[in-house]
Design a protein around this motif. Sequence first.
Motif, PDB file in Angstrom:
ATOM      1  N   ALA A   1       0.827  -1.205   0.000  1.00  9.05           N
ATOM      2  CA  ALA A   1       0.000   0.000   0.000  1.00  9.05           C
ATOM      3  C   ALA A   1       0.860   1.253   0.000  1.00  9.05           C
ATOM      4  CB  ALA A   1      -0.928  -0.007   1.212  1.00  9.05           C
ATOM      5  N   ARG A   2       1.944   1.218   0.754  1.00  8.10           N
ATOM      6  CA  ARG A   2       2.844   2.374   0.788  1.00  8.10           C
ATOM      7  C   ARG A   2       3.458   2.620  -0.598  1.00  8.10           C
ATOM      8  NH1 ARG A   2       5.415   5.523   4.421  1.00  8.10           N
ATOM      9  NH2 ARG A   2       4.558   4.428   6.218  1.00  8.10           N
ATOM     10  N   GLU A   3       3.850   1.544  -1.265  1.00  7.16           N
ATOM     11  CA  GLU A   3       4.443   1.684  -2.600  1.00  7.16           C
ATOM     12  C   GLU A   3       3.438   2.281  -3.592  1.00  7.16           C
ATOM     13  OE1 GLU A   3       7.657   1.075  -3.804  1.00  7.16           O
ATOM     14  OE2 GLU A   3       7.999   1.114  -1.640  1.00  7.16           O
ATOM     15  N   LYS A   4       2.216   1.799  -3.562  1.00 10.67           N
ATOM     16  CA  LYS A   4       1.214   2.266  -4.525  1.00 10.67           C
ATOM     17  C   LYS A   4       0.761   3.697  -4.214  1.00 10.67           C
ATOM     18  CE  LYS A   4      -0.346  -2.403  -5.668  1.00 10.67           C
ATOM     19  NZ  LYS A   4       0.323  -2.458  -6.977  1.00 10.67           N
ATOM     20  N   THR A   5       0.677   4.042  -2.943  1.00 13.27           N
ATOM     21  CA  THR A   5       0.273   5.391  -2.567  1.00 13.27           C
ATOM     22  C   THR A   5       1.368   6.407  -2.883  1.00 13.27           C
ATOM     23  OG1 THR A   5      -1.032   4.391  -0.780  1.00 13.27           O
ATOM     24  CG2 THR A   5      -0.712   6.754  -0.670  1.00 13.27           C
ATOM     25  N   GLY A   6       2.566   5.922  -3.166  1.00  7.02           N
ATOM     26  CA  GLY A   6       3.682   6.798  -3.490  1.00  7.02           C
ATOM     27  C   GLY A   6       3.516   7.604  -4.765  1.00  7.02           C
ATOM     28  N   ILE A   7       2.437   7.372  -5.518  1.00  5.60           N
ATOM     29  CA  ILE A   7       2.183   8.186  -6.713  1.00  5.60           C
ATOM     30  C   ILE A   7       1.567   9.543  -6.356  1.00  5.60           C
ATOM     31  CG2 ILE A   7       1.891   6.181  -8.200  1.00  5.60           C
ATOM     32  CD1 ILE A   7      -1.175   6.715  -8.071  1.00  5.60           C
ATOM     33  N   ALA A   8       1.105   9.709  -5.107  1.00  7.64           N
ATOM     34  CA  ALA A   8       0.427  10.951  -4.708  1.00  7.64           C
ATOM     35  C   ALA A   8       1.426  12.098  -4.599  1.00  7.64           C
ATOM     36  CB  ALA A   8      -0.289  10.747  -3.382  1.00  7.64           C
ATOM     37  N   ARG A   9       0.900  13.324  -4.632  1.00  5.60           N
ATOM     38  CA  ARG A   9       1.728  14.515  -4.528  1.00  5.60           C
ATOM     39  C   ARG A   9       1.137  15.477  -3.500  1.00  5.60           C
ATOM     40  NH1 ARG A   9       4.345  11.485  -7.129  1.00  5.60           N
ATOM     41  NH2 ARG A   9       5.707  11.954  -8.920  1.00  5.60           N
ATOM     42  N   LYS A  10       2.000  16.318  -2.951  1.00  6.37           N
ATOM     43  CA  LYS A  10       1.607  17.288  -1.927  1.00  6.37           C
ATOM     44  C   LYS A  10       0.518  18.217  -2.454  1.00  6.37           C
ATOM     45  CE  LYS A  10       3.548  20.983   0.979  1.00  6.37           C
ATOM     46  NZ  LYS A  10       2.849  20.530   2.196  1.00  6.37           N
ATOM     47  N   ASP A  11      -0.518  18.370  -1.646  1.00 10.01           N
ATOM     48  CA  ASP A  11      -1.651  19.277  -1.923  1.00 10.01           C
ATOM     49  C   ASP A  11      -2.485  18.853  -3.131  1.00 10.01           C
ATOM     50  OD1 ASP A  11      -0.930  20.943   0.232  1.00 10.01           O
ATOM     51  OD2 ASP A  11       0.448  22.078  -1.042  1.00 10.01           O
ATOM     52  N   LYS A  12      -2.279  17.623  -3.602  1.00 10.29           N
ATOM     53  CA  LYS A  12      -3.051  17.124  -4.736  1.00 10.29           C
ATOM     54  C   LYS A  12      -4.011  16.029  -4.276  1.00 10.29           C
ATOM     55  CE  LYS A  12      -0.823  19.660  -7.780  1.00 10.29           C
ATOM     56  NZ  LYS A  12      -1.473  20.748  -8.531  1.00 10.29           N
ATOM     57  N   LEU A  13      -5.065  15.839  -5.062  1.00 12.43           N
ATOM     58  CA  LEU A  13      -6.092  14.861  -4.731  1.00 12.43           C
ATOM     59  C   LEU A  13      -5.567  13.431  -4.818  1.00 12.43           C
ATOM     60  CD1 LEU A  13      -9.117  14.206  -4.184  1.00 12.43           C
ATOM     61  CD2 LEU A  13      -9.482  14.343  -6.676  1.00 12.43           C
ATOM     62  N   LEU A  14      -5.912  12.628  -3.824  1.00 11.97           N
ATOM     63  CA  LEU A  14      -5.643  11.193  -3.818  1.00 11.97           C
ATOM     64  C   LEU A  14      -6.951  10.486  -3.480  1.00 11.97           C
ATOM     65  CD1 LEU A  14      -4.049   8.515  -3.621  1.00 11.97           C
ATOM     66  CD2 LEU A  14      -3.372   9.195  -1.295  1.00 11.97           C
ATOM     67  N   VAL A  15      -7.460   9.692  -4.411  1.00  9.44           N
ATOM     68  CA  VAL A  15      -8.702   8.945  -4.198  1.00  9.44           C
ATOM     69  C   VAL A  15      -8.365   7.477  -4.013  1.00  9.44           C
ATOM     70  CG1 VAL A  15     -10.905   8.240  -5.191  1.00  9.44           C
ATOM     71  CG2 VAL A  15     -10.069  10.577  -5.543  1.00  9.44           C
ATOM     72  N   SER A  16      -8.805   6.902  -2.905  1.00 14.19           N
ATOM     73  CA  SER A  16      -8.595   5.486  -2.626  1.00 14.19           C
ATOM     74  C   SER A  16      -9.932   4.750  -2.621  1.00 14.19           C
ATOM     75  CB  SER A  16      -7.894   5.289  -1.271  1.00 14.19           C
ATOM     76  OG  SER A  16      -7.934   3.928  -0.882  1.00 14.19           O
ATOM     77  N   GLY A  17     -10.049   3.781  -3.514  1.00 17.23           N
ATOM     78  CA  GLY A  17     -11.232   2.934  -3.535  1.00 17.23           C
ATOM     79  C   GLY A  17     -10.975   1.580  -2.896  1.00 17.23           C
ATOM     80  N   VAL A  18      -9.899   1.486  -2.105  1.00 17.45           N
ATOM     81  CA  VAL A  18      -9.462   0.209  -1.542  1.00 17.45           C
ATOM     82  C   VAL A  18     -10.439  -0.285  -0.480  1.00 17.45           C
ATOM     83  CG1 VAL A  18      -7.601  -0.965  -0.310  1.00 17.45           C
ATOM     84  CG2 VAL A  18      -7.072   0.801  -2.016  1.00 17.45           C
ATOM     85  N   VAL A  19     -10.812  -1.546  -0.591  1.00 24.21           N
ATOM     86  CA  VAL A  19     -11.642  -2.202   0.422  1.00 24.21           C
ATOM     87  C   VAL A  19     -10.750  -2.604   1.594  1.00 24.21           C
ATOM     88  CG1 VAL A  19     -13.139  -4.178   0.899  1.00 24.21           C
ATOM     89  CG2 VAL A  19     -13.235  -3.048  -1.338  1.00 24.21           C
ATOM     90  N   ASN A  20     -11.200  -2.354   2.809  1.00 24.62           N
ATOM     91  CA  ASN A  20     -10.404  -2.651   4.004  1.00 24.62           C
ATOM     92  C   ASN A  20      -8.970  -2.122   3.845  1.00 24.62           C
ATOM     93  OD1 ASN A  20     -12.579  -4.129   5.169  1.00 24.62           O
ATOM     94  ND2 ASN A  20     -11.994  -5.909   3.930  1.00 24.62           N
ATOM     95  N   PRO A  21      -8.805  -0.814   3.682  1.00 26.93           N
ATOM     96  CA  PRO A  21      -7.502  -0.254   3.336  1.00 26.93           C
ATOM     97  C   PRO A  21      -6.472  -0.414   4.450  1.00 26.93           C
ATOM     98  CG  PRO A  21      -9.048   1.496   3.912  1.00 26.93           C
ATOM     99  CD  PRO A  21      -9.851   0.235   3.826  1.00 26.93           C
ATOM    100  N   PRO A  22      -5.251  -0.816   4.111  1.00 23.46           N
ATOM    101  CA  PRO A  22      -4.173  -0.805   5.103  1.00 23.46           C
ATOM    102  C   PRO A  22      -3.966   0.611   5.636  1.00 23.46           C
ATOM    103  CG  PRO A  22      -3.537  -2.028   3.126  1.00 23.46           C
ATOM    104  CD  PRO A  22      -4.813  -1.327   2.804  1.00 23.46           C
ATOM    105  N   SER A  23      -3.563   0.714   6.878  1.00 24.63           N
ATOM    106  CA  SER A  23      -3.385   2.034   7.500  1.00 24.63           C
ATOM    107  C   SER A  23      -2.305   2.849   6.810  1.00 24.63           C
ATOM    108  CB  SER A  23      -3.028   1.865   8.976  1.00 24.63           C
ATOM    109  OG  SER A  23      -1.804   1.139   9.117  1.00 24.63           O
ATOM    110  N   THR A  24      -1.392   2.172   6.087  1.00 27.00           N
ATOM    111  CA  THR A  24      -0.287   2.885   5.455  1.00 27.00           C
ATOM    112  C   THR A  24      -0.753   3.773   4.304  1.00 27.00           C
ATOM    113  OG1 THR A  24       0.127   0.809   4.260  1.00 27.00           O
ATOM    114  CG2 THR A  24       1.608   1.357   6.086  1.00 27.00           C
TER     115      THR A  24
END
Length: 418
Positions: A178-201
């Motif tokens: 989850a940390r690796e995949k979320t690494g595409i996000a950027r500061k002050d930009k939108l991040l949408v997660s549709g993950v079921v039972n999302p890891p806390s990371t």
Amino acid sequence: MTHTSLASWLSYIESQHPSEIELGLDRGNLVLSRLALSRPKHKVITVAGTNGKGSTCAMLTQYLCSQGYTVGTYTSPHFLAFNERIALNNMSCDDAMICRAFEVIEAARKDVPLTYFEFSTLAALWIFDQSKLDYWVLEVGLGGRLDSVNMIDTDVAVVTSISLDHMDWLGDNLDVIAREKTGIARKDKLLVSGVVNPPSTIAITAGEIGANLKQKDIDFSFQRSTTDWSWSGNGVQYDALPIPSLPLQNAATVIAVLVYMGLNPSATDLVTLFKTAQLTGRFQQVAFSPDVYIDVAHNPEAAVELAQRIGSLSRKPVAVCGMLKDKDIAGVMANLAESFSAWYCCDLGGVRGAKALELMDKLEKVSPDISPFLYEFSSVGDAIQGALAQAKEEGRAVIVFGSFVTVSDYLALSQARE
């Protein structure tokens, strides 16, 4: 170096780096800086996830095009032609445009060794730059943080799902992946997660980056009934939406992206989208009498989705299954063993291809009584021929699945017969 065809170029770029995969952004960023590319008029949307990336990109692209925007879409892998990976307004680029892009990347890279995927990504970005588009929709190839698509700072990051896959590259637990995949996000930009039972990371990483995180079941939600579904979030409610042919979870994520981007989609436009959106190889019916469906499901999460789709059929279908040996074959079989009346297991070629006997062994371990219904074949073509004969005689459907390779082989055989 001059190449006269796309096939020649592809053969060349495959030979330019000793590894098929080498995660990291340094090589690509160096070449990218030499290209001095512009950005789209509106936004870059980057999509990561274990499953659902392709369908999410397809629905986003179709919606944006329907609204009159110009869109470049980069996806992988392809089924029959490399051109499928680079699309302008939902149409694959022609050979000439891709060859020109490869010429530019070859000149810019000089002595920098690029992997096949890095070369392809840079070519797509150059084509999009030249085309002066409103939006770029980019599908991550592997992981996120170190994938070559992440060379581009995204305006909207999307994470569709998190499950165990590519563990040799991404880690062997959901928190790390989850940390690796979320690494595409950027500061002050939108991040949408549709993950079921999302890891806390996911939330932790978003906080570290400073991204504006919107999560399923926290910021938006959806509900399915027998005949339709509804979505709510950000003070917006959509009711009586048609059940799409693509996974509902990804459709809900797409609405969240559109809503939180501020595009304010109308209910009418969403109804049209979900009635018409399709994608090659996602429980796609490609033949009749007997009915044949193709599905690229190749990990346990996708197998669960496929099992649910199969449940809508009137009778248990016949399976044609080929897989790669670096996938979680046992996990896939555990979720699908009871879904089929018979299994036509086939060898896949190449160094990554699993043998039919390995698939059969995993099936027998999760379902000891299944042995009389297992059949071994040395090729996808032979397995399909046998499965079609049984399905036609018994009035059943055939499901071809297990890998992009399996589905691609089926499509190539079908094309050759036409």
